[in-house]
Write an enzyme that holds these catalytic residues in place. Structure first.
Site, PDB file in Angstrom:
ATOM      1  N   SER B 217      38.081  41.647  32.996  1.00 26.14           N
ATOM      2  CA  SER B 217      37.955  40.303  33.558  1.00 26.14           C
ATOM      3  C   SER B 217      39.204  39.959  34.366  1.00 26.14           C
ATOM      4  CB  SER B 217      37.777  39.306  32.407  1.00 26.14           C
ATOM      5  OG  SER B 217      38.065  38.020  32.860  1.00 26.14           O
ATOM      6  N   GLY B 219      39.678  36.712  35.520  1.00 20.60           N
ATOM      7  CA  GLY B 219      39.613  35.251  35.581  1.00 20.60           C
ATOM      8  C   GLY B 219      38.639  34.789  36.642  1.00 20.60           C
ATOM      9  N   GLY B 222      36.299  37.051  38.731  1.00 21.66           N
ATOM     10  CA  GLY B 222      35.119  37.702  38.193  1.00 21.66           C
ATOM     11  C   GLY B 222      35.410  38.881  37.290  1.00 21.66           C
ATOM     12  N   GLY B 248      37.720  34.557  28.209  1.00 22.89           N
ATOM     13  CA  GLY B 248      37.528  35.993  28.016  1.00 22.89           C
ATOM     14  C   GLY B 248      36.727  36.285  26.753  1.00 22.89           C
ATOM     15  N   ASP B 249      36.949  35.490  25.717  1.00 22.96           N
ATOM     16  CA  ASP B 249      36.217  35.686  24.466  1.00 22.96           C
ATOM     17  C   ASP B 249      34.740  35.346  24.642  1.00 22.96           C
ATOM     18  OD1 ASP B 249      38.674  36.309  23.258  1.00 22.96           O
ATOM     19  OD2 ASP B 249      39.064  34.185  22.887  1.00 22.96           O
TER      20      ASP B 249
END
Lengths: 308, 308
Positions: B217, B219, B222, B248-249
């Protein structure tokens, strides 16, 4: 025994790190976690100065329980009164460069019944005290005249009160006639509604509302007292860097001791300046550096201020 | 049931205020206080997506107990294992302007016996799971090959693992052959020891160490996946502002769901991007904005990346 009152009791958490990166997640070193609130800082200073101290106020929930446990472990007498809400945490972020940023939660909602219960039991606690110290903000739900009520109750049994608060709680408290009002210059400006008055003139104005002595701290610029017996000023003879949070509470502790021991105002003032500066040198609020305290106390002299 | 593992379980505290005045004490509004750690954020997202989820890891002390209570109240199944140390708190300071600053404590010291006990009981928990998600840092005392050991145990009973960690724990974990490694671009650079490799080339390099799929990822730019079946990229079609902690989780949760439901990689990727962006729009880590999620999902398409 000196009784300190912390209506907005807290669990104080201290994070130390080299430098905060704002807008990022920062790893912090193992943290300090102990009972807090301004009255607890006062009590901790009194305890370190060798005085027996009882801590009362309103505490609730797991946060309150954890903080109370630490209080007892640290040698203070826990006389907190349980409320149904959860006590707050306060966070202090200390950077290696000396920047200190605090975050203060509002505190639990206290019901009218809970507050009345506290006030009803207060005279029993005051009964064994030589001085009562009232410190800090009041949590949501506690009436704005809370300190005025407690000052009245202490006065009824002849126990003098030192008050350190701000805003409306201070205004109402002042009218009830505490022996000493101990505040900082910013709180004084706040309550006078103006920062265009000198500290001495402002303290004098506040004193006329029914207080025997008004003591105003201006941080590193020192402390001024305006009393029935005269006005004095004392300032630390050297600049000290560290954590200023709790330094005012250390000064308040010294003023309470001065009241108990009937010291002269110049003596009280020097003691307040020394312990307050020594508190800046200790990393956690409520503690002071003993060697700094002794060193400063030996060098300090209060200067009398002419009538304004 | 999806099993999420949070070895460094936490109590997440969120402070909201208009603007932090650094170097001063800031009054904060009433605060959010709930179970945290990356694995808990994954579990919370899975729960909001309608999946049964069990949360395990290591928890201790009052902080651990308070966080576990919230976990259950929020509808997740608590299978945390008690340790003697005190679980950590994490603090997130959210300013009205969108600046988000986090403070992360190191976590409790875990003994070798406590860690072995956890690992010994792990197969029983894995037994009922369709996927295992391993997330975040390991607390002090837990060996660096902890995730490798858990991946081996899950593999022995045929349950695939999604791993999201960083540093040495990630390196060891990768070697144990998880089904999916989900990390951010910074963690990828960290583990490759260089940020001069493109995300796709870096993911490919990591994949060759024994992982079926590596998902990275970046942020708002994408997410890229590099898998046995091909490589794809997807990015949110609009810029969203809010709290990126936990985004992210949320993506990791979507990847776990994709694995359970055997979705195609382009589908998994779009789902991960949509829920991750929707998580940015929700104030607390672990939650996502449902309407943003649906809106983005309808507009997202994954783009295939040619072999590098």
């Amino acid at each position: 025994m000196i009784l300190t009152v912390t209506l907005n009791f807290a669990l104080d958490i201290t994070y130390e790190l080299d430098r905060v990166e704002w807008g990022r997640t920062n790893a912090v070193r193992p943290v300090g976690r102990r009972a807090g609130g301004k009255g607890v800082n006062v009590a901790r200073t009194l305890h370190q100065l060798g005085h027996a101290v009882t801590v009362t106020g309103l505490a609730g929930g797991t946060t309150g329980a954890v903080a109370r446990e630490e209080l007892t472990t640290s040698g203070m007498t826990d006389a907190m009164v349980e409320v149904s809400g959860e006590s707050r945490s306060t966070l202090v972020v200390v950077e290696a460069g000396g920047e200190v940023t605090g975050f203060s939660e509002p505190g639990p909602e206290v019901s009218g019944l809970e507050w009345d219960g506290f006030a009803d039991d207060f005279p029993d606690l005051v009964d064994g005290a030589s001085v009562v110290v009232l410190s800090g903000s009041v949590p949501p739900g506690v009436p704005v005249d809370a300190y005025a009520r407690l000052i009245g109750l202490a006065g009824a049994v002849g126990v003098p009160v030192v008050l350190d608060s701000h805003g409306d709680a201070l205004v109402h408290g002042v009218a009830a006639g505490p022996a000493v009002v101990a505040i900082n210059a910013e709180e004084l400006s706040g309550v006078l509604g103006s920062d265009e008055v000198s500290v001495v003139a402002g303290a004098e104005r506040l004193r006329r509302h029914g207080v025997s002595a008004v003591v105003v701290s201006s941080g590193p610029d020192g402390i001024v007292c305006v009393t029935e017996e005269g006005s004095w000023r004392a300032a630390p003879p050297e600049r000290l860097s560290g954590n200023p949070i709790g330094a005012g509470d250390a000064a308040t502790a010294a003023l309470a001791v001065g009241l108990v021991e009937g010291r002269s105002w110049p003596e009280r003032l020097c003691d307040a300046v020394a312990v307050s500066a020594a508190a800046v040198c200790a990393p956690l609020a409520g503690s002071f550096d003993d060697s700094v305290y002794r060193r400063l106390l030996a060098r300090l002299e209060a200067e009398e201020i002419g009538a304004s």
